[in-house]
Design an enzyme around this catalytic site. Structure first.
Site, PDB file in Angstrom:
ATOM      1  N   CYS A   1       0.179   2.490   6.544  1.00  0.00           N
ATOM      2  CA  CYS A   1       0.388   1.209   7.053  1.00  0.00           C
ATOM      3  C   CYS A   1       0.550   0.115   5.558  1.00  0.00           C
ATOM      4  O   CYS A   1      -0.147   0.437   4.500  1.00  0.00           O
ATOM      5  CB  CYS A   1      -0.747   0.457   8.012  1.00  0.00           C
TER       6      CYS A   1
ATOM      7  N   CYS B   1       0.687  -1.171  -0.260  1.00  0.00           N
ATOM      8  CA  CYS B   1      -0.073  -0.033   0.011  1.00  0.00           C
ATOM      9  C   CYS B   1       0.620   1.301  -0.034  1.00  0.00           C
ATOM     10  O   CYS B   1       0.424   2.439  -0.402  1.00  0.00           O
ATOM     11  CB  CYS B   1      -0.931   0.029   1.120  1.00  0.00           C
TER      12      CYS B   1
ATOM     13  N   HIS C   1      -9.067   3.406  -1.854  1.00  0.00           N
ATOM     14  CA  HIS C   1      -7.686   3.063  -1.727  1.00  0.00           C
ATOM     15  C   HIS C   1      -7.099   2.232  -2.744  1.00  0.00           C
ATOM     16  O   HIS C   1      -7.098   1.036  -2.873  1.00  0.00           O
ATOM     17  CB  HIS C   1      -7.619   2.354  -0.200  1.00  0.00           C
TER      18      HIS C   1
END
Length: 381
Positions: A366, A89, A336
């Site tokens: 994260c 991510c 996202h």
């Protein structure tokens, strides 16, 4: 070392899974943003030393160096190189760090840090099908259990005593803040319109107006029967792309550009890969020590809303002002698109800093495998 600045920042609006952007190849989507970067800054792309693109699921349509082929799809000179990196991510936040490092060291003067992800065309777990992505030795080290982010988010909620209502309240707030940002025009300048069947796509597609704790309470837990995490308090699966122009103040002036922000410092840390999503906490601690800027002087925090438990645990541990956290909404509302999220968050943050006269902004994310990037920038514009 050279001073490093962000001279331009832009992004697409985020599309929902199988939504407006689903039929656009990720290379072409990234190319649209690179084209807009040249149009808006008037730079000569031949002068770009490198294009570093984050992409988390390098499989299928995203399998063959998206960074390089996006440069070619944008019509830039074929002398301009491109690379694709994966830190889950945090892929494009790491792209920013790599770009900053190159400019800081004098190995480059102008680098594009970018990210793209088409989660409609390349689903998050597509690369795992029929494979063993973690390897037997890594799994054996942790008892043979597969690393699962949803389970990790539940463990965080338990450890930090976060109730279902706590998580749903943050989620509702994310949607409310994102809707307010759209209504106020906060995103207009930063968003690159994408032509889809003759219409310009400009508004993040995942915002649910009127979302509330009461409506979210109707959703079933996703990861355990008596759990507190569900689709409504987790980040949305999305499509999107974003780019930053990273350079020196001198080069920016020569190009007629007024930089938005100075890159102050960046760190990346590793943490427990099973708990996985807590690494933004030590990353923030290290970043503050490295930069010498105290938490009290920072006016905005972007902590990626992978799951609602992540920023809430971060708040508890850091003692940051919750009013300064994700003021324009986060991934729960805005989506996202994994590889694009780091640069997309930075784009939102630096524009928010400029619009509101905020000197320092901190971003942290994260990442799968138990890592986290954290970056501090200072307003210049």
């Amino acid at each position: 070392m050279n001073e490093v600045v962000i001279a331009a920042a832009m992004r697409t609006a985020h599309g929902k899974r199988n939504g407006t952007l689903a039929d656009i190849h990720p290379v072409d989507l990234m190319a649209e943003v690179l084209t807009a970067l040249v149009d808006r800054t008037r730079i000569d792309p031949a002068g770009v030393d490198d294009v570093v693109v984050g992409c988390a699921t390098q499989f299928g349509d995203q399998s063959s160096n998206v960074g390089r082929y996006s440069v070619l799809a944008a019509g830039w000179p074929d002398t301009v190189p491109g690379a694709t990196i994966n830190r889950a991510c945090g892929s494009s936040q790491q792209a920013l760090d790599y770009a900053a490092h190159a400019v800081m060291a004098g190995q480059a003067e102008m680098v594009v840090a970018a990210g793209v992800e088409s989660m409609s065309r390349v689903p998050m777990n597509a690369a795992k099908e029929g494979g063993r992505p973690y390897g037997p030795r890594a799994l054996a080290r942790y008892g043979g259990r597969e690393f699962n982010q949803g389970v990790s988010a539940e463990l965080i909620a338990e450890r930090w005593h976060l109730s279902r209502r706590d998580l749903d309240a943050l989620s509702a707030l994310s949607h409310a803040r994102a809707a307010a940002a759209v209504d106020s025009g906060a995103f207009e300048e930063q968003v690159v319109p994408i032509d889809v069947s003759g219409s310009a796509f400009t508004v993040d597609e995942g915002i649910r107006r009127g979302s509330s704790v009461e409506t979210l309470a109707k959703l079933k837990p996703s990861f355990k029967a008596d759990g507190v995490l569900h689709a409504g308090n987790s980040s949305q699966i999305s499509d999107g792309a974003a780019a930053l122009l990273v350079t020196t103040p001198r080069r920016a002036r020569a190009a007629g550009l007024t930089p938005l922000a100075r890159y102050v410092a960046g760190v990346v840390v590793g943490s427990d890969p099973e708990l996985m999503l807590t690494a933004p906490i030590p990353a923030t601690e290290q970043l503050l020590k490295k930069s010498g800027v105290p938490l009290s002087r920072i006016g905005v925090f972007e902590v990626n809303e992978a799951f609602a438990s992540v920023p809430l645990a971060w708040l508890q541990e850091t003692g940051a002002d919750p009013d300064l956290l994700n003021p324009l909404g986060g991934a729960i509302a805005l989506g996202h698109p994994l590889g694009a999220s780091g640069v997309s968050l930075m784009t939102r943050m630096v524009h928010h800093m400029r619009d509101n006269g905020i000197r320092y902004g901190l971003q942290t994310m994260c990442e799968g495998g138990g890592t986290a990037n954290a970056t501090l920038v200072e307003l210049l514009a």
